[in-house]
Design an enzyme around this catalytic site. Structure first.
Site, PDB file in Angstrom:
ATOM      1  N   CYS A  18       0.846  -1.203   0.000  1.00  0.00           N
ATOM      2  CA  CYS A  18       0.000   0.000   0.000  1.00  0.00           C
ATOM      3  C   CYS A  18       0.878   1.248   0.000  1.00  0.00           C
ATOM      4  CB  CYS A  18      -0.974  -0.065   1.172  1.00  0.00           C
ATOM      5  SG  CYS A  18      -2.380   1.041   0.977  1.00  0.00           S
ATOM      6  N   HIS A  53      -3.353  -5.741   0.999  1.00  0.00           N
ATOM      7  CA  HIS A  53      -2.673  -5.937   2.292  1.00  0.00           C
ATOM      8  C   HIS A  53      -2.605  -7.412   2.689  1.00  0.00           C
ATOM      9  CE1 HIS A  53      -2.472  -1.724   3.806  1.00  0.00           C
ATOM     10  NE2 HIS A  53      -3.500  -1.546   3.000  1.00  0.00           N
ATOM     11  N   GLU A  80      -0.839  -8.703   4.888  1.00  0.00           N
ATOM     12  CA  GLU A  80      -0.677  -8.825   6.352  1.00  0.00           C
ATOM     13  C   GLU A  80      -2.022  -8.743   7.071  1.00  0.00           C
ATOM     14  OE1 GLU A  80      -0.243  -6.134   4.695  1.00  0.00           O
ATOM     15  OE2 GLU A  80      -0.807  -4.366   5.871  1.00  0.00           O
TER      16      GLU A  80
END
Lengths: 83, 229
Positions: B89, B197, B199
């Site tokens: 990002c 994302h 994560e």
């Protein structure tokens, strides 16, 4: 010494913000607007004698992203530099 | 030897903790937290992660200010030595601004901030970051960005595609990205920038309500590659 740097999106780079403003102008009844492109004006107060090479480096390294933007340096008391 | 990953925090980063947690969960070793003002990285790093967020309030252009910070000089130097770098990002935006990856991230074509889980196609499964995926596999990963509209000139896009450097593509309409590109690799395949994302999608299936687990294999790919190296 006052210097103005105009940063513009390069032709062909989509400008959704400009498009939205264009649409809004039409919504307000303004006819005849063909296109709207939004850029950025950066005013610098630099030491007298700062040369065009230094200003160009500032633009290329930070003030503009030359992948998507072009820049114009104005107000140097010398011929305008455009890249 | 324990896996050594560094997570860089810039003023305005807000996914740095999530990134550190993901790295710790998968590698079993704590991630090393590094501040943007540090001039040097820890030694012997296996991975450098640039997290999401709004570094420097997105002043000037997303990622532009962070790209000039002291630590980024060290990151560029480390990348040139082949240290793997992952930018997610805002981290992807920083990587393009630092010219570690080609192209730029423009405002989303629809002008709106997009925050939802999207389908991605895994385009490259031979990279350090994607080897645990199946070619052409569709995965679901959350996105949360305003400036995720990937742009590069046609020549650059052709080169990226020709060299297999498109890691992920959006499998549904998202932000207007050129050729639906969601993630790109550097020429040597050791730098990955992506808007989605991973994560945020690492929970085991049992608690997959929290974003799913499709991002987990990205970290597992890196860990497996480096553990076996």
């Amino acid at each position: 010494m006052q210097v103005r740097v105009l940063v513009r999106l390069k032709p062909g780079v989509l400008d959704p913000q400009g498009r939205a403003v264009h649409h809004a102008l039409e919504g307000l009844g303004f006819a005849g607007v063909e296109d709207v492109r939004i850029g950025r004006l950066i005013e610098l107060d630099v030491a007298n004698g700062t040369d065009h090479t230094a200003l160009t480096a500032m633009c290329e390294k930070l003030l503009a992203n030359t992948v998507i933007e072009s820049f114009t340096i104005e107000g140097l008391g010398e011929p305008e530099g455009t890249r | 030897m324990a896996f050594r990953a560094a997570v860089i925090t810039f003023p305005g980063s807000n996914c740095d903790r999530d990134m550190a947690v993901a790295l710790e969960q998968i590698s079993g070793a704590p991630a090393i937290r590094v501040w943007h003002g540090d001039a040097e990285l820890p030694e012997r790093l296996d991975l450098i992660a640039l997290p999401g967020g709004f570094s420097y309030g997105d002043y000037l252009r997303s990622g532009a200010m962070a790209a000039t910070s002291p630590i980024m000089r060290a990151v560029v130097a480390a990348a040139s030595r082949g240290v793997p770098v992952l930018g997610v990002c805002n981290g992807f935006q920083v990587l393009t601004e630092a010219r570690l990856l080609p192209g730029a991230l423009l405002r989303n074509a629809g002008q709106r901030f997009i925050c939802r889980t999207v389908a991605l196609t895994v385009e490259n499964t031979s990279s350090l970051f994607t080897s645990a995926y199946v070619p052409g596999e569709q995965i679901r990963i959350p996105v949360a960005h305003h400036d995720g509209n990937y742009f590069a000139d046609a020549e650059t896009l052709d080169r990226l595609e020709g060299e297999g450097r498109v890691a992920f593509r959006y499998a549904e309409a998202c932000n207007g990205s050129a050729r639906d590109i969601a993630g790109v690799l550097s020429a040597n395949g050791r730098v990955l920038g992506m808007m989605p994302h991973p994560e945020r999608a690492i929970e085991p299936a049992a608690v997959s309500a929290l974003g799913g687990s499709d991002g987990r294999r990205l970290f597992e790919s890196v860990f497996a590659a480096l553990a076996s190296a």
